[in-house]
Write a protein that holds these residues in place. Structure first.
Motif, PDB file in Angstrom:
ATOM      1  N   ALA A 172      10.929 -30.083 -17.840  1.00  0.00           N
ATOM      2  CA  ALA A 172      11.964 -31.003 -18.300  1.00  0.00           C
ATOM      3  C   ALA A 172      13.335 -30.468 -17.907  1.00  0.00           C
ATOM      4  CB  ALA A 172      11.880 -31.187 -19.810  1.00  0.00           C
ATOM      5  N   LEU A 173      14.101 -31.277 -17.189  1.00  0.00           N
ATOM      6  CA  LEU A 173      15.469 -30.932 -16.803  1.00  0.00           C
ATOM      7  C   LEU A 173      16.410 -31.541 -17.839  1.00  0.00           C
ATOM      8  CD1 LEU A 173      17.259 -29.674 -14.529  1.00  0.00           C
ATOM      9  CD2 LEU A 173      17.339 -31.963 -13.524  1.00  0.00           C
ATOM     10  N   VAL A 174      17.161 -30.686 -18.541  1.00  0.00           N
ATOM     11  CA  VAL A 174      17.904 -31.147 -19.721  1.00  0.00           C
ATOM     12  C   VAL A 174      19.386 -30.845 -19.596  1.00  0.00           C
ATOM     13  CG1 VAL A 174      18.138 -30.951 -22.224  1.00  0.00           C
ATOM     14  CG2 VAL A 174      15.861 -30.861 -21.183  1.00  0.00           C
ATOM     15  N   LEU A 175      20.191 -31.897 -19.627  1.00  0.00           N
ATOM     16  CA  LEU A 175      21.641 -31.777 -19.727  1.00  0.00           C
ATOM     17  C   LEU A 175      22.035 -31.454 -21.164  1.00  0.00           C
ATOM     18  CD1 LEU A 175      22.822 -34.936 -17.737  1.00  0.00           C
ATOM     19  CD2 LEU A 175      23.584 -32.609 -17.237  1.00  0.00           C
ATOM     20  N   PRO A 176      23.133 -30.754 -21.373  1.00  0.00           N
ATOM     21  CA  PRO A 176      23.618 -30.586 -22.743  1.00  0.00           C
ATOM     22  C   PRO A 176      24.217 -31.900 -23.247  1.00  0.00           C
ATOM     23  CG  PRO A 176      25.177 -29.633 -21.200  1.00  0.00           C
ATOM     24  CD  PRO A 176      23.966 -30.034 -20.395  1.00  0.00           C
ATOM     25  N   PRO A 177      24.112 -32.192 -24.525  1.00  0.00           N
ATOM     26  CA  PRO A 177      24.769 -33.380 -25.069  1.00  0.00           C
ATOM     27  C   PRO A 177      26.276 -33.194 -25.021  1.00  0.00           C
ATOM     28  CG  PRO A 177      23.959 -32.007 -26.841  1.00  0.00           C
ATOM     29  CD  PRO A 177      23.474 -31.376 -25.567  1.00  0.00           C
ATOM     30  N   SER A 178      27.010 -34.306 -24.966  1.00  0.00           N
ATOM     31  CA  SER A 178      28.463 -34.167 -24.793  1.00  0.00           C
ATOM     32  C   SER A 178      29.293 -35.237 -25.494  1.00  0.00           C
ATOM     33  CB  SER A 178      28.793 -34.208 -23.297  1.00  0.00           C
ATOM     34  OG  SER A 178      28.384 -35.446 -22.720  1.00  0.00           O
ATOM     35  N   TYR A 179      28.664 -36.302 -25.956  1.00  0.00           N
ATOM     36  CA  TYR A 179      29.433 -37.435 -26.487  1.00  0.00           C
ATOM     37  C   TYR A 179      30.340 -37.014 -27.647  1.00  0.00           C
ATOM     38  CZ  TYR A 179      30.496 -42.207 -27.943  1.00  0.00           C
ATOM     39  OH  TYR A 179      31.151 -43.370 -28.269  1.00  0.00           O
ATOM     40  N   TYR A 180      29.804 -36.166 -28.527  1.00  0.00           N
ATOM     41  CA  TYR A 180      30.572 -35.698 -29.674  1.00  0.00           C
ATOM     42  C   TYR A 180      31.039 -34.254 -29.498  1.00  0.00           C
ATOM     43  CZ  TYR A 180      29.053 -39.857 -32.244  1.00  0.00           C
ATOM     44  OH  TYR A 180      28.827 -41.146 -32.652  1.00  0.00           O
ATOM     45  N   ALA A 181      31.236 -33.833 -28.252  1.00  0.00           N
ATOM     46  CA  ALA A 181      31.589 -32.443 -27.969  1.00  0.00           C
ATOM     47  C   ALA A 181      32.781 -31.918 -28.766  1.00  0.00           C
ATOM     48  CB  ALA A 181      31.838 -32.263 -26.474  1.00  0.00           C
ATOM     49  N   PRO A 182      33.823 -32.736 -29.028  1.00  0.00           N
ATOM     50  CA  PRO A 182      34.940 -32.207 -29.823  1.00  0.00           C
ATOM     51  C   PRO A 182      34.554 -31.786 -31.241  1.00  0.00           C
ATOM     52  CG  PRO A 182      35.638 -34.153 -28.609  1.00  0.00           C
ATOM     53  CD  PRO A 182      34.143 -34.056 -28.469  1.00  0.00           C
ATOM     54  N   LEU A 183      33.409 -32.268 -31.726  1.00  0.00           N
ATOM     55  CA  LEU A 183      32.962 -31.927 -33.078  1.00  0.00           C
ATOM     56  C   LEU A 183      31.969 -30.773 -33.103  1.00  0.00           C
ATOM     57  CD1 LEU A 183      32.388 -35.544 -34.475  1.00  0.00           C
ATOM     58  CD2 LEU A 183      34.440 -34.134 -34.671  1.00  0.00           C
ATOM     59  N   PHE A 184      31.619 -30.239 -31.935  1.00  0.00           N
ATOM     60  CA  PHE A 184      30.622 -29.170 -31.890  1.00  0.00           C
ATOM     61  C   PHE A 184      31.156 -27.897 -32.550  1.00  0.00           C
ATOM     62  CE2 PHE A 184      28.133 -30.697 -27.861  1.00  0.00           C
ATOM     63  CZ  PHE A 184      27.736 -31.815 -28.563  1.00  0.00           C
ATOM     64  N   ALA A 185      30.218 -27.107 -33.051  1.00  0.00           N
ATOM     65  CA  ALA A 185      30.562 -25.820 -33.649  1.00  0.00           C
ATOM     66  C   ALA A 185      31.129 -24.885 -32.580  1.00  0.00           C
ATOM     67  CB  ALA A 185      29.328 -25.190 -34.292  1.00  0.00           C
ATOM     68  N   PRO A 186      31.980 -23.943 -32.976  1.00  0.00           N
ATOM     69  CA  PRO A 186      32.617 -23.058 -31.979  1.00  0.00           C
ATOM     70  C   PRO A 186      31.636 -22.097 -31.327  1.00  0.00           C
ATOM     71  CG  PRO A 186      33.121 -22.332 -34.211  1.00  0.00           C
ATOM     72  CD  PRO A 186      32.416 -23.651 -34.346  1.00  0.00           C
ATOM     73  N   SER A 187      32.120 -21.467 -30.263  1.00  0.00           N
ATOM     74  CA  SER A 187      31.357 -20.452 -29.529  1.00  0.00           C
ATOM     75  C   SER A 187      30.017 -20.982 -29.023  1.00  0.00           C
ATOM     76  CB  SER A 187      31.147 -19.208 -30.400  1.00  0.00           C
ATOM     77  OG  SER A 187      32.382 -18.663 -30.797  1.00  0.00           O
ATOM     78  N   SER A 188      29.986 -22.271 -28.687  1.00  0.00           N
ATOM     79  CA  SER A 188      28.779 -22.912 -28.122  1.00  0.00           C
ATOM     80  C   SER A 188      27.580 -22.866 -29.068  1.00  0.00           C
ATOM     81  CB  SER A 188      28.402 -22.260 -26.782  1.00  0.00           C
ATOM     82  OG  SER A 188      29.442 -22.404 -25.844  1.00  0.00           O
ATOM     83  N   GLU A 189      27.832 -22.691 -30.354  1.00  0.00           N
ATOM     84  CA  GLU A 189      26.716 -22.619 -31.311  1.00  0.00           C
ATOM     85  C   GLU A 189      25.876 -23.890 -31.296  1.00  0.00           C
ATOM     86  OE1 GLU A 189      26.060 -22.447 -36.163  1.00  0.00           O
ATOM     87  OE2 GLU A 189      27.931 -21.675 -35.302  1.00  0.00           O
ATOM     88  N   THR A 190      26.545 -25.059 -31.187  1.00  0.00           N
ATOM     89  CA  THR A 190      25.814 -26.327 -31.171  1.00  0.00           C
ATOM     90  C   THR A 190      24.925 -26.428 -29.931  1.00  0.00           C
ATOM     91  OG1 THR A 190      27.555 -27.441 -32.428  1.00  0.00           O
ATOM     92  CG2 THR A 190      26.059 -28.841 -31.146  1.00  0.00           C
ATOM     93  N   ILE A 191      25.448 -26.014 -28.782  1.00  0.00           N
ATOM     94  CA  ILE A 191      24.673 -26.069 -27.537  1.00  0.00           C
ATOM     95  C   ILE A 191      23.473 -25.134 -27.607  1.00  0.00           C
ATOM     96  CG2 ILE A 191      24.727 -25.595 -25.062  1.00  0.00           C
ATOM     97  CD1 ILE A 191      26.175 -28.160 -25.890  1.00  0.00           C
ATOM     98  N   LEU A 192      23.678 -23.942 -28.113  1.00  0.00           N
ATOM     99  CA  LEU A 192      22.573 -22.991 -28.244  1.00  0.00           C
ATOM    100  C   LEU A 192      21.492 -23.539 -29.159  1.00  0.00           C
ATOM    101  CD1 LEU A 192      24.640 -19.698 -28.570  1.00  0.00           C
ATOM    102  CD2 LEU A 192      23.119 -20.280 -26.674  1.00  0.00           C
TER     103      LEU A 192
END
Length: 377
Positions: free
Chosen positions: A168-188
């Motif tokens: 599975a090739l997976v892009l990170p989500p981005s629509y609500y990126a301004p609300l993500f937790a700092p230090s890429s915690e949401t992406i991790l």
């Protein structure tokens, strides 16, 4: 085709290479539409979506190895815009016979954003069946599975496995990126949750142009690479320094398997920096230009690996020029080039425009030198 920044944008061990360590005993069908793969009364069904999914070769271990991977096109009927399964099957087999290492469905070249869940499954299962029937059952299929929610991304991963996909090739989500937790915690957290639940291994897709500029750092990618079900990355950012850091860091990771294949496959996301990625320690490319010229992309890498660097550089120049045409025209231009030079390709789904005669002539001419090289190989 993934544009660069300077272009106008139109936990088990792995035994024999990267394979499904996270395979639930009964993956439920999560398809959201009324169409299921192979429905006889569906206008989207054909012989390629039949009972072949029950064959042992539909689900088998297909390791990721260095080489040229192609994000394939999705083809449509010129009048109705229904999926053209015959062209999808023909194209997949053409690429396989050219010698590519693997295929990818549901990417930007495959117009995944224009497809329903049911259509995505059908395209992948058609590709798998066509490869199997043509003698390429060993060839892996990577399936684009990115979505904005963790839940739907996992759903796409499960549907990809059901349809015969291997990764599975997976892009990170981005629509609500301004609300993500700092230090890429949401992406991790996102990638780890998806990897924990996916029945197939994950390849990270770093493509800032498709996700509002969100660009994963080498530190984040290497942190995610420690997960036993995250097995590679496609870097369409064009940052060869990042590629070097990821490739070097991945070689120092704990062993996931003992097959002799890379622990973590690092792929360039465009053919115009194939050689640069190899010099930096990368393992190959996952590039849309190979839809037009698979042999040229393969030969460029082979020449470099054989130590014939000057010849590889000469070929890379032609590939890069052709890739610039593809980057500028995007999926519309690549399909136009296929139609002009190979006699098939057609048009993208609405609302993407159909090329004008002038554009079609321009793109065909832009691919001329590359196609001449392809025909000579």
């Amino acid at each position: 085709m993934s544009p660069h920044n300077d272009a106008p944008s139109p936990t088990d061990s792995f035994g024999a290479g990267f394979h499904r360590s996270f395979r639930p005993s009964g993956v439920p069908s999560l398809i959201t539409g009324h169409l299921t793969v192979g429905e006889a009364d569906s206008p989207l069904s054909c012989s390629y979506s039949s009972n072949s999914m029950d064959e042992p070769a539909f689900h088998m271990t297909r390791p990721l190895v260095p080489g040229v991977y192609v994000p394939t096109m999705c083809f449509f009927d010129e009048e109705t815009e229904e999926i053209d399964l015959d062209s999808i099957a023909h194209h997949a087999v053409r690429l396989a016979r050219a010698g590519v290492t693997g295929l990818a469905t549901q990417g930007s070249n495959g117009e995944a954003v224009h497809l329903t869940h049911a259509e995505r499954r059908l395209v992948t299962s058609t590709t798998r069946t066509a490869l199997n029937q043509a003698g390429f059952s060993h060839m892996p299929i990577i399936v684009g599975c990115g979505a904005q929610s963790t839940r739907e991304t996992i759903q796409y991963c499960r549907e990809a496995w059901e349809a015969g996909g291997d990764y599975a090739l997976v892009l990170p989500p981005s629509y609500y990126a301004p609300l993500f937790a700092p230090s890429s915690e949401t992406i991790l957290k996102f990638f780890n949750m998806v990897a924990d639940s996916s029945p197939i291994p994950i390849i990270i897709y770093n493509f800032p142009g498709a996700v509002g500029g969100l660009d994963l750092s080498s530190d984040i990618i290497l942190q995610l690479a420690r997960h036993p079900n995250i097995v590679g990355v496609k870097l369409t950012c064009g940052n060869t320094g990042k590629l070097n850091r990821v490739a070097a860091g991945a070689r120092k990771l704990p062993q996931k398997h003992n097959s002799g294949n890379p622990q973590f496959l690092v792929l360039a996301g465009s053919a115009d920096f194939s050689l640069q990625s190899l010099v930096a320690g990368g393992h190959g490319i996952l590039a849309g230009l190979a839809n037009i010229a698979p042999k040229a992309c393969i030969k460029t890498i082979e020449l470099y690996n054989e130590g014939r660097v000057e010849e590889a550089q000469d070929m890379q120049e032609i590939v890069a020029e052709g890739d610039w045409t593809a980057i500028q025209g995007g999926v519309v231009g690549v399909k136009s080039g296929l139609l002009g030079w190979m006699g098939y390709g057609g048009f993208a789904r609405s609302p993407l425009p159909r090329p004008t005669p002038e554009q079609a002539r321009k793109w065909k001419e832009g691919f001329r030198e590359l196609v001449m090289l392809e025909k000579s190989l």
